[in-house]
Design an enzyme around this catalytic site. Sequence first.
Site, PDB file in Angstrom:
ATOM      1  N   ALA A  42      61.447 -21.554   8.339  1.00 26.36           N
ATOM      2  CA  ALA A  42      59.420 -21.800   8.472  1.00 26.36           C
ATOM      3  C   ALA A  42      59.181 -22.678   7.778  1.00 26.36           C
ATOM      4  CB  ALA A  42      59.825 -19.935   8.453  1.00 26.36           C
ATOM      5  N   CYS A  43      58.373 -23.243   7.911  1.00 24.98           N
ATOM      6  CA  CYS A  43      57.875 -24.502   7.995  1.00 24.98           C
ATOM      7  C   CYS A  43      56.293 -23.952   7.411  1.00 24.98           C
ATOM      8  CB  CYS A  43      58.114 -25.824   8.441  1.00 24.98           C
ATOM      9  SG  CYS A  43      57.294 -26.013   9.820  1.00 24.98           S
ATOM     10  N   PRO A  44      55.402 -24.612   6.913  1.00 28.47           N
ATOM     11  CA  PRO A  44      53.645 -24.618   6.574  1.00 28.47           C
ATOM     12  C   PRO A  44      53.139 -23.917   7.476  1.00 28.47           C
ATOM     13  CG  PRO A  44      54.469 -26.074   4.729  1.00 28.47           C
ATOM     14  CD  PRO A  44      55.839 -25.731   5.537  1.00 28.47           C
ATOM     15  N   GLY A  96      54.656 -24.445  10.659  1.00 34.99           N
ATOM     16  CA  GLY A  96      55.226 -23.317  11.506  1.00 34.99           C
ATOM     17  C   GLY A  96      55.271 -24.175  13.431  1.00 34.99           C
ATOM     18  N   THR A 123      60.462 -26.192  12.234  1.00 37.16           N
ATOM     19  CA  THR A 123      60.661 -24.625  12.260  1.00 37.16           C
ATOM     20  C   THR A 123      61.613 -25.067  12.912  1.00 37.16           C
ATOM     21  OG1 THR A 123      58.908 -23.940  11.060  1.00 37.16           O
ATOM     22  CG2 THR A 123      60.435 -22.741  12.734  1.00 37.16           C
TER      23      THR A 123
END
Length: 105
Positions: free
Chosen positions: A8-10, A12, A16
Site C-alpha cells: 500500500a502506497c499513499p 494507492g 502498490t
Amino acid sequence: MKIVAVTACPTGVAHTYMAKAALEKGAKKRGHEIKVETQGAMGIENEITEKDLDECDLVILAIETAINKMERFKGRKVMKITIAQAIGKSDEVLAKAETALKSDI
C-alpha cells in the site's frame, strides 16, 4: 516458506502494484509461496484470509500509509518494509526473511 504480504502506497496506484509484482517475482525465484494483498485506490484486492494467515510463516507489510484490518496481524511474525525496498530490493528482503525465520526472531 509461505508468505502473505500487503502492499500500500499513499496514492494507492502504481507503486502498490509494482511492489506486489516485485515480491511475487522474488518469492517465486527463491522457491517460496506468496499471496499479496493490495490496498489502494481500488480498495482491498486479493484479500488475505484467516486460512492464509494460519498457514503462513511470515507477513510482509510493504506499506507507507495506514491500512485496513491491521489488527489481523497481531501476534504474527511481521516484517515491515518500504515500497521502495519491495520494488528494488525484493531479493534482499526475502533473504533477510529467510535468515530471520531460521533464527526464529
